[in-house]
Design an enzyme around this catalytic site. Sequence first.
Site, mmCIF file in Angstrom:
data_model
loop_
_atom_site.group_PDB
_atom_site.id
_atom_site.type_symbol
_atom_site.label_atom_id
_atom_site.label_comp_id
_atom_site.label_asym_id
_atom_site.label_seq_id
_atom_site.Cartn_x
_atom_site.Cartn_y
_atom_site.Cartn_z
ATOM 1 N N TYR A 141 -15.614 0.428 -1.634
ATOM 2 C CA TYR A 141 -16.334 1.206 -2.641
ATOM 3 C C TYR A 141 -17.711 0.623 -2.950
ATOM 4 C CZ TYR A 141 -12.013 3.783 -3.557
ATOM 5 O OH TYR A 141 -10.891 4.565 -3.440
ATOM 6 N N LYS A 191 -3.949 -3.991 5.799
ATOM 7 C CA LYS A 191 -3.848 -3.285 7.086
ATOM 8 C C LYS A 191 -4.293 -4.256 8.171
ATOM 9 C CE LYS A 191 -3.065 0.511 9.431
ATOM 10 N NZ LYS A 191 -1.714 1.053 9.633
ATOM 11 N N ASP A 223 0.500 1.457 5.100
ATOM 12 C CA ASP A 223 1.236 2.688 5.422
ATOM 13 C C ASP A 223 2.719 2.516 5.096
ATOM 14 O OD1 ASP A 223 1.016 0.792 7.432
ATOM 15 O OD2 ASP A 223 1.204 2.219 9.069
ATOM 16 N N ASP A 247 -6.302 1.943 -5.103
ATOM 17 C CA ASP A 247 -6.592 3.242 -5.721
ATOM 18 C C ASP A 247 -5.473 4.225 -5.370
ATOM 19 O OD1 ASP A 247 -7.818 5.418 -6.852
ATOM 20 O OD2 ASP A 247 -9.587 5.393 -5.580
ATOM 21 N N ASP A 251 -1.958 5.247 -7.785
ATOM 22 C CA ASP A 251 -1.742 6.657 -8.134
ATOM 23 C C ASP A 251 -0.386 7.141 -7.635
ATOM 24 O OD1 ASP A 251 -4.034 7.030 -9.511
ATOM 25 O OD2 ASP A 251 -4.916 8.511 -8.170
#
Length: 356
Positions: A141, A191, A223, A247, A251
Site C-alpha cells: 500500500y 506467501k 491462500d 486487509d 475482513d
Amino acid sequence: MTKICVLAGDGIGPEIVAQALRVLAKVGERFGRSFEIENALIGGCAIDATGGPLPQETVDKCRASDAVLLGAVGGPKWDDLDPAIRPEKGLLGIRKELVLFANLRPAKLFSELRDACYLRPDITAKGLDVMVVRELTGGIYFGEPRGEELREGKRVGWNTMIYHEDEVRRIGVVAFEAARKRGKKVCSVDKANVLDVSRVWRAVMREVAAQYPDVEFSEMYVDNAAMQLVRDPSQFDVMVTGNLFGDILSDEAAAITGSIGMLPSASLGSGGPGLYEPIHGSAPDIAGQNKANPLATILSISMMLRHSLGMAEEADAVDAAVEKTLAQDYRTGDIMQPGAIPVGCKEMADAVLANI
Ligand code: NAD
C-alpha cells in the site's frame, strides 16, 4: 482530564460515533472519569470543507490527544475524485502521521449471535476468537515505485510490495505480546513460496518467535490461511501478517462472524495516541436512517479504554453491557434474528447505556 480526538467522518460515521460517545460519557459518570472531546475532520467531509482528506489541523489535534476515535470515511460522492485526494487517503495518512504500524482486529463470535455466523454449527461449536494483527504502514500500500501509464497503447499499473526487517520485527513483537495476553499462539501468514518479500518476512518472524518460547509459533501461506479460517477458525489465536494479506484476512475473519457491525479495531504505534475505529466502512446505503449498528464503535471505545487509557475496569463494564444487551435480544438490522427486538442505532445505544 483525558483528551479524545474524535474523527466522525462520513456516512454512518457521525451517527455511530455520537452513540459511542454517549456510552463513554456514561462510563465517565459511573467511574468518576472526565473525558475532553475534540472534534476534527477527516475523509469526504474534510475534502468538502478544506479541499483535502486530512487537514493539518486534524493531525495536530490527534497528536495532542491521548487517543483517537474514528467513525468511517468515504462514500459515492467522492468516488470519482483524483485518487490522491480520495477520502481513504485521509485514513492512510493519519495512520502514517501517527506512525500506527500495528492494526489489531479481534474477530469474536458472541455466543448470542452464533446463529448469524456463516459457518456450520459444528465448526462454530469449537469457538471463534481470532485476533488478526496486520502491519499497517508498509507493504504494497505504500511501496515505491508505483504508478500507471500507457505502454504501447495499453494501460499498465504497478505497485511494489516491500518490507524492511525492522518493520517485520516490530509487528512481530506486537503479535507475540498480544498472544501472551490471549491463547499464546501466533500464526505468521505470508506467501513465501512465491514472493521474495515474504521470504524476508518469514526469516525475521522466526527470529522474533525465538524470543517467545512460551508462545506456540506456526507459519501458513495466505491462500491456505484464507481457507483454514472458514474450515476451522478455532485453530487460530493471533494471526500476524502484512498490510495487503491482513486487509483481506481480517475482513474474512470478521465476515464469518456474521456481522461487521459488531467488530472494533485498534491501531497502535510506539508511544503517541492509538486510533480506535469500527472495522466497517461508512455504509452509505443506510446512512442517516438510524439503522447502523453502533456496537462496533462502542466496542472500539472499550478497546481504547483498555489499550490506550489504562482503564481495564471501565472497558470490562462496556464489554459486559454489550453482552447483556445482546442477551436481552436487542438487534439492529444487520444482526437481526427471528423473535429478537428490532432497534435502531440510538435505541441500541440506549440499551447499552442502561446496562452500564
Ligand atoms: P461498508 O462496510 O461501508 O458496508 C458494507 C455493508 O455492510 C453495507 O451493506 C452496509 O450497510 C453494512 N454495514 C456496514 N457497517 C454497518 C453497521 N455499523 N451497521 C449495519 N450495517 C453495516 O463497506 P462498503 O460498502 O464496501 O464501503 C462503503 C464506503 O465506506 C466506501 O466509500 C468505502 O471506501 C468506505 N470504507 C471506509 C472504511 C473506513 O472508514 N475504515 C472501511 C471500509 C470502507
